[in-house]
Motif scaffolding. Structure first.
Motif, mmCIF file in Angstrom:
data_model
loop_
_atom_site.group_PDB
_atom_site.id
_atom_site.type_symbol
_atom_site.label_atom_id
_atom_site.label_comp_id
_atom_site.label_asym_id
_atom_site.label_seq_id
_atom_site.Cartn_x
_atom_site.Cartn_y
_atom_site.Cartn_z
ATOM 1 N N GLN A 1 66.665 -11.352 41.551
ATOM 2 C CA GLN A 1 65.308 -11.506 42.059
ATOM 3 C C GLN A 1 65.122 -10.552 43.227
ATOM 4 O O GLN A 1 65.623 -10.772 44.328
ATOM 5 N N LEU A 2 64.366 -9.469 42.992
ATOM 6 C CA LEU A 2 64.181 -8.448 44.020
ATOM 7 C C LEU A 2 63.070 -8.787 44.991
ATOM 8 O O LEU A 2 63.099 -8.398 46.158
ATOM 9 N N GLY A 3 62.064 -9.493 44.483
ATOM 10 C CA GLY A 3 60.927 -9.883 45.310
ATOM 11 C C GLY A 3 60.230 -11.060 44.655
ATOM 12 O O GLY A 3 60.693 -11.606 43.647
ATOM 13 N N GLN A 4 59.096 -11.432 45.220
ATOM 14 C CA GLN A 4 58.395 -12.595 44.697
ATOM 15 C C GLN A 4 58.008 -12.425 43.230
ATOM 16 O O GLN A 4 58.113 -13.365 42.446
ATOM 17 N N ASP A 5 57.574 -11.239 42.841
ATOM 18 C CA ASP A 5 57.154 -10.981 41.472
ATOM 19 C C ASP A 5 57.940 -9.854 40.818
ATOM 20 O O ASP A 5 57.505 -9.289 39.816
ATOM 21 N N GLU A 6 59.097 -9.536 41.352
ATOM 22 C CA GLU A 6 59.878 -8.415 40.831
ATOM 23 C C GLU A 6 61.310 -8.847 40.554
ATOM 24 O O GLU A 6 61.963 -9.448 41.407
ATOM 25 N N THR A 7 61.782 -8.561 39.343
ATOM 26 C CA THR A 7 63.146 -8.895 38.954
ATOM 27 C C THR A 7 63.801 -7.704 38.270
ATOM 28 O O THR A 7 63.120 -6.783 37.804
ATOM 29 N N GLN A 8 65.116 -7.771 38.176
ATOM 30 C CA GLN A 8 65.877 -6.748 37.484
ATOM 31 C C GLN A 8 66.988 -7.418 36.692
ATOM 32 O O GLN A 8 67.751 -8.219 37.236
ATOM 33 N N VAL A 9 67.079 -7.099 35.382
ATOM 34 C CA VAL A 9 68.140 -7.643 34.536
ATOM 35 C C VAL A 9 69.393 -6.810 34.725
ATOM 36 O O VAL A 9 69.403 -5.600 34.465
ATOM 37 N N LEU A 10 70.471 -7.440 35.196
ATOM 38 C CA LEU A 10 71.726 -6.741 35.450
ATOM 39 C C LEU A 10 72.592 -6.644 34.204
ATOM 40 O O LEU A 10 73.267 -5.638 33.982
ATOM 41 N N ASP A 11 72.582 -7.683 33.395
ATOM 42 C CA ASP A 11 73.426 -7.707 32.195
ATOM 43 C C ASP A 11 73.009 -8.908 31.346
ATOM 44 O O ASP A 11 72.137 -9.688 31.744
ATOM 45 N N GLY A 12 73.649 -9.055 30.207
ATOM 46 C CA GLY A 12 73.358 -10.190 29.344
ATOM 47 C C GLY A 12 73.782 -9.890 27.918
ATOM 48 O O GLY A 12 74.312 -8.811 27.611
ATOM 49 N N ILE A 13 73.558 -10.848 27.055
ATOM 50 C CA ILE A 13 73.844 -10.663 25.638
ATOM 51 C C ILE A 13 72.706 -11.264 24.814
ATOM 52 O O ILE A 13 71.960 -12.133 25.286
ATOM 53 N N ALA A 14 72.594 -10.783 23.586
ATOM 54 C CA ALA A 14 71.612 -11.323 22.644
ATOM 55 C C ALA A 14 72.285 -11.414 21.277
ATOM 56 O O ALA A 14 72.889 -10.438 20.814
ATOM 57 N N ARG A 15 72.218 -12.559 20.662
ATOM 58 C CA ARG A 15 72.820 -12.782 19.351
ATOM 59 C C ARG A 15 71.747 -13.248 18.369
ATOM 60 O O ARG A 15 70.921 -14.103 18.707
ATOM 61 N N ILE A 16 71.791 -12.698 17.151
ATOM 62 C CA ILE A 16 70.888 -13.129 16.089
ATOM 63 C C ILE A 16 71.712 -13.798 14.998
ATOM 64 O O ILE A 16 72.677 -13.207 14.498
ATOM 65 N N VAL A 17 71.340 -15.013 14.635
ATOM 66 C CA VAL A 17 72.084 -15.781 13.631
ATOM 67 C C VAL A 17 71.107 -16.434 12.649
ATOM 68 O O VAL A 17 69.938 -16.662 12.977
ATOM 69 N N PRO A 18 71.572 -16.745 11.436
ATOM 70 C CA PRO A 18 70.734 -17.506 10.499
ATOM 71 C C PRO A 18 70.388 -18.868 11.077
ATOM 72 O O PRO A 18 71.198 -19.502 11.765
ATOM 73 N N ASN A 19 69.176 -19.321 10.781
ATOM 74 C CA ASN A 19 68.640 -20.565 11.337
ATOM 75 C C ASN A 19 67.934 -21.323 10.213
ATOM 76 O O ASN A 19 67.079 -20.768 9.528
ATOM 77 N N TYR A 20 68.282 -22.598 10.005
ATOM 78 C CA TYR A 20 67.724 -23.322 8.869
ATOM 79 C C TYR A 20 67.784 -24.824 9.135
ATOM 80 O O TYR A 20 68.498 -25.289 10.035
ATOM 81 N N GLY A 21 67.014 -25.581 8.345
ATOM 82 C CA GLY A 21 67.025 -27.013 8.544
ATOM 83 C C GLY A 21 65.941 -27.734 7.768
ATOM 84 O O GLY A 21 65.210 -27.141 6.966
ATOM 85 N N LEU A 22 65.850 -29.033 8.032
ATOM 86 C CA LEU A 22 64.903 -29.933 7.359
ATOM 87 C C LEU A 22 64.259 -30.846 8.388
ATOM 88 O O LEU A 22 64.817 -31.089 9.466
#
Length: 237
Positions: free
Chosen positions: A149-170
């Motif tokens: 959080q750099l300021g009240q309305d300013e942010t910076q993403v330092l790192d992270g991950i994103a995974r995509i997987v099959p999704n299903y159900g009833l």
């Protein structure tokens, strides 16, 4: 939970039987329907245990919006509508306690999904109570971001991950017909089982930021299965 789903299913069957005695049905011959729902998810199995270890278990909120189409358009009514839905669920925000860097940091955890969906409504007329059942299959994006959080309305993403997987159900639910200007809409309450294939996710409370602002974290292999309560509005066009 399985017992609850079984009871809910047979309750819907009883409602169908009662409604089938309606002498002057008005059929739902609409071409399209739409729905907007509050999504309340509760983790199951290994995923629940992982969240519980870090005291992050509990109900997670989100929103789902979808559109469905009568395959026969308005030529005649259909018990099954087909379409798609987009969903978002916040998995919570964590603070960063393992850090030698100066600044204000947090970890954002979110899930998004896009599903193809089929909805079965056995009662074809505009009844006071209208049960339904859904089956869906699609893709789920599980995203974790380490943010400064750099300021009240300013942010910076330092790192992270994103995974995509099959999704299903009833899921099964019951629509309650509204009135007045909303007479073509239903208040829907449903119970769903949502399953996603196993993938590696960031272990909660494991993020470390060193003095050079380099990010490290542990990952755990798990599915992200959950039981979901959906409460929302369905309309017909």
């Amino acid at each position: 939970m399985r017992r609850f789903l079984i009871v809910f299913f047979f309750t819907n069957l009883l409602v169908i039987r009662v409604l089938a005695q309606d002498k002057t049905p008005k059929y739902l011959e609409d071409q399209y329907s739409w729905y907007l729902s509050l999504n309340l998810g509760n983790a199951l199995g290994k995923y629940h245990d992982i969240l519980k270890e870090s005291e992050k278990a509990g109900i997670k909120g989100g929103i789902v919006i979808g559109g469905l189409m009568n395959p026969y358009k308005r030529k005649h009514p259909s018990t099954v509508f087909y379409g798609a839905e987009f969903g978002y669920q916040s998995e919570g925000r964590d603070g960063v306690t393992l850090t030698n860097a100066e600044g204000d940091f947090y970890v954002s955890n979110n899930a998004f999904w896009l599903n193809g969906l089929a909805r079965y409504r056995p009662v074809l007329w505009s009844s006071k109570f209208n049960p339904y059942a859904d089956a869906f299959f699609g893709a789920k994006l599980i995203k974790t971001s380490v943010v400064e959080q750099l300021g009240q309305d300013e942010t910076q993403v330092l790192d992270g991950i994103a995974r995509i997987v099959p999704n299903y159900g009833l899921g099964v639910g019951l629509g309650i017909k509204l009135f007045g200007q909303l007479k073509n809409n239903y208040l829907d309450i449903g119970v769903y089982y949502q399953q996603a294939d196993a993938t590696k996710i960031v272990k909660r409370n494991s993020v470390n930021i060193n003095s050079d602002y380099r990010v490290s974290f542990k990952q755990v292999l798990t599915n992200t299965n959950q039981i979901v309560i959906k409460i929302g509005i369905t309309g017909f066009l």
